[in-house]
Design an enzyme around this catalytic site. Structure first.
Site, mmCIF file in Angstrom:
data_model
loop_
_atom_site.group_PDB
_atom_site.id
_atom_site.type_symbol
_atom_site.label_atom_id
_atom_site.label_comp_id
_atom_site.label_asym_id
_atom_site.label_seq_id
_atom_site.Cartn_x
_atom_site.Cartn_y
_atom_site.Cartn_z
ATOM 1 N N GLU A 206 0.810 -1.236 0.000
ATOM 2 C CA GLU A 206 0.000 0.000 0.000
ATOM 3 C C GLU A 206 0.838 1.278 0.000
ATOM 4 O O GLU A 206 0.913 1.996 1.006
ATOM 5 C CB GLU A 206 -0.975 0.000 1.188
ATOM 6 N N GLU A 394 -5.168 -8.625 0.510
ATOM 7 C CA GLU A 394 -5.879 -8.296 1.752
ATOM 8 C C GLU A 394 -7.346 -8.039 1.441
ATOM 9 O O GLU A 394 -7.670 -7.373 0.457
ATOM 10 C CB GLU A 394 -5.340 -7.012 2.422
HETATM 11 C C1 PNW Z 1 -4.298 -1.810 5.365
HETATM 12 N N1 PNW Z 1 -7.621 3.768 5.547
HETATM 13 O O1 PNW Z 1 -4.188 -0.521 5.857
HETATM 14 C C2 PNW Z 1 -2.967 -2.412 5.743
HETATM 15 O O2 PNW Z 1 -2.291 -3.036 4.687
HETATM 16 C C3 PNW Z 1 -3.020 -3.254 6.963
HETATM 17 O O3 PNW Z 1 -1.764 -3.217 7.583
HETATM 18 C C4 PNW Z 1 -4.153 -2.808 7.857
HETATM 19 O O4 PNW Z 1 -4.161 -3.417 9.102
HETATM 20 C C5 PNW Z 1 -5.436 -3.075 7.093
HETATM 21 O O5 PNW Z 1 -5.439 -2.428 5.831
HETATM 22 C C6 PNW Z 1 -6.704 -2.662 7.834
HETATM 23 O O6 PNW Z 1 -6.703 -1.290 8.068
HETATM 24 C C7 PNW Z 1 -5.087 0.497 5.760
HETATM 25 O O7 PNW Z 1 -7.712 4.534 6.535
HETATM 26 C C8 PNW Z 1 -5.158 1.388 6.810
HETATM 27 O O8 PNW Z 1 -8.285 3.982 4.490
HETATM 28 C C9 PNW Z 1 -5.995 2.473 6.754
HETATM 29 C C10 PNW Z 1 -6.764 2.664 5.611
HETATM 30 C C11 PNW Z 1 -6.694 1.763 4.549
HETATM 31 C C12 PNW Z 1 -5.846 0.688 4.632
#
Ligand code: PNW
Length: 489
Positions: A206, A394
């Site tokens: 990401e 994911e």
């Molecule tokens: C992803 N948002 O992160 C990550 O790859 C993981 O490490 C994380 O735990 C998972 O999704 C769940 O959040 C994100 O705020 C964190 O839009 C925040 C966001 C999106 C993805």
């Protein structure tokens, strides 16, 4: 549950739909291929489809001062008052560094066939470069050995956000040099892990998230708000780090390996299935992801992206764009939510629709229940760029999970979310998207970044006081889906 023949071997011998090792009397019925009225097998998951679960180093490992690990930006950030909810840190997390054998057992019991983990850069290079720390690498060698012993395929991500603090002190992604340091580290680790049979590597997780949250709004480490021009430039350095790492992984790997990136593109969903709205969503896929997937898969920044930035556009060379777009073997896609799009007469030719206040969401307010992203995301990526292979690296959700009086976690909301997403994934497959596997986020409740331990994403509940693991009802759901190779949704 040790078997001399691994589940993957069995899968190859029998065809993955017959992989379930714990056959029940209803097994044959549950696994009977669905047949359409025309007599052909209906759409569904291919026989060799891989069912996995995912985690990331800082979110699960703990033991942050052990075995020679150096500090990462997430240690610094989480120990800075006010940055993470409830003052939570990853100091202990799921204690996975010490309990990984039990957790691999747990996966094995659920029938999970692949595990996506990330390597903590500061375990292997405590200050980002120089001499590697053999004790740090050793942990991942042992983890891979344990996975292989249970027939679970390891998928390795090199950069899931825990940058060595020493590199941040020299500018982090604002320094072009960081891209070269990442490539050196990635090549070193890929050389060692491919030698013990790891075949799948993702350079980064990401890019959008660590760029926009880490440096744009400051809610993630390193907690900066640098402004548009610097953001575009460091975004470019991160892309360069990805491209250089692809090349470095290939140069150092032993044998055939599959190299890619795990990115979370905005998933535009045509709000109606009209041809115009679908075309608009395709345009939105390229433009909304212009400085991430589009740049990586096309080797250009779109005219619209550069024009939008004007004088704040990044400096780049044709050679850098060539490196950034080094062809990939696999593409990892993380999908949680959708962005609804319709055709418009604006210059962009599409319009993204704001969500109404009552749009349903899971425990994280950003995590709207819009499973269509798992259909249109891979489908539009396939239509736009024709990647050779896609993995959903994911997908999952947070829920307010607790244990009831019987000690069970009945997370029916998560089951609803996962069942809908997996059903949508079938549509992507039916439209030709070459999706070869799916990784649920996450195996365990873990350190959910700025939300600390307050947001639970696991299919296995973790009591953070005792480290007790309790599979939730969703783990049982996932186990049954795997046994039926998704034909029983
Ligand atoms: C992803 N948002 O992160 C990550 O790859 C993981 O490490 C994380 O735990 C998972 O999704 C769940 O959040 C994100 O705020 C964190 O839009 C925040 C966001 C999106 C993805």
């Amino acid at each position: 549950m040790k078997t001399s023949l691994s589940r993957r071997d069995l899968g190859r011998l029998l065809g993955a739909s017959a992989v379930a090792s714990t056959a029940t009397s209803s097994f044959a019925l549950e696994n009977a291929p669905s047949v359409s009225p025309m007599g052909r097998r209906s759409e569904g998951f291919p026989d060799r489809f891989l069912w996995g679960s995912a985690t990331a180093s800082y979110q699960v490992e703990g033991s942050v001062n052990d075995a020679g690990r150096g500090p990462s930006i997430w240690d610094t950030f989480s120990h800075t008052p006010g940055k993470v909810a409830n003052h939570d840190t990853g100091d202990v997390a799921d204690d996975f560094f010490r309990r990984y054998r039990d957790d691999v057992q747990l996966m094995n019991g659920l029938g999970i066939q692949a595990f996506r983990f990330s390597v903590a850069w500061p375990r292997v290079f405590p200050t980002g470069g120089g001499m590697p720390n053999p004790q740090g690498l050793d942990f991942y060698l042992r983890l891979v050995e344990e996975l292989h012993a249970h027939g679970i395929e390891p998928f390795c991500t090199l950069y899931h956000w825990d940058m060595p603090q020493a590199l941040q002190d020299r500018g982090g992604w604002e320094s072009r040099d960081t891209a070269y340091r990442l490539a050196e580290y990635a090549g070193y680790v890929a050389g060692k892990l491919s030698a013990v049979g790891v075949k799948h590597f993702f350079t980064m997780n990401e890019i959008r998230t660590f760029v926009e949250l880490g440096y744009g709004n400051g809610t993630h480490a390193p907690g900066l708000k640098v402004g548009r021009k610097r953001l575009a430039q460091l975004n470019h350095h991160a892309l360069l780090g990805h491209g250089l790492s692809v090349q470095s992984i290939r140069a150092h790997a032993v044998g055939d390996v599959q190299v890619g990136v795990a990115e979370n593109p905005i998933a535009p969903v045509p709000v109606t299935p009209s041809g115009d709205d679908i075309a608009a969503a395709r345009t939105a896929m390229r433009e909304e992801n212009a400085s991430y997937l589009t740049a990586i898969l096309e080797g250009v920044y779109t005219d619209r992206y550069l024009a939008g930035l004007g004088v704040d556009a990044p400096h780049f060379t044709a050679e850098e764009m060539r490196i950034i777009s080094t062809p990939l073997d696999v593409l990892g896609l993380n999908f949680y939510t959708s962005t609804y799009v319709r055709a418009s007469h604006s210059p962009a030719s599409y319009e993204t629709l704001a969500l109404p206040a009552d749009f349903p969401h899971m425990a994280s307010s950003w995590l709207t229940v819009s499973p269509e992203c798992v259909h249109w995301g891979p489908r539009l990526v396939h239509e736009c760029w024709r990647p050779k292979a896609i993995y959903i690296t994911e997908n999952g959700c947070s829920a307010d999970d607790g244990l009831n009086a019987n000690g069970e976690c009945l997370d029916t909301g998560r089951i609803m979310y996962l069942r809908n997403c997996l059903s949508q994934l079938e549509h992507a497959l039916a439209h030709g998207a070459p999706v070869q596997g799916y990784f649920v986020w996450s195996l365990l409740d873990n350190f959910e970044w700025a939300d600390g331990y307050g947001k639970r994403f696991g299919i296995v509940h973790v009591d953070f006081k005792t480290q007790k693991r309790t599979p939730k009802l969703s783990a049982r759901f996932y186990q049954k889906v795997i046994e039926g190779n998704g034909k029983n949704l």
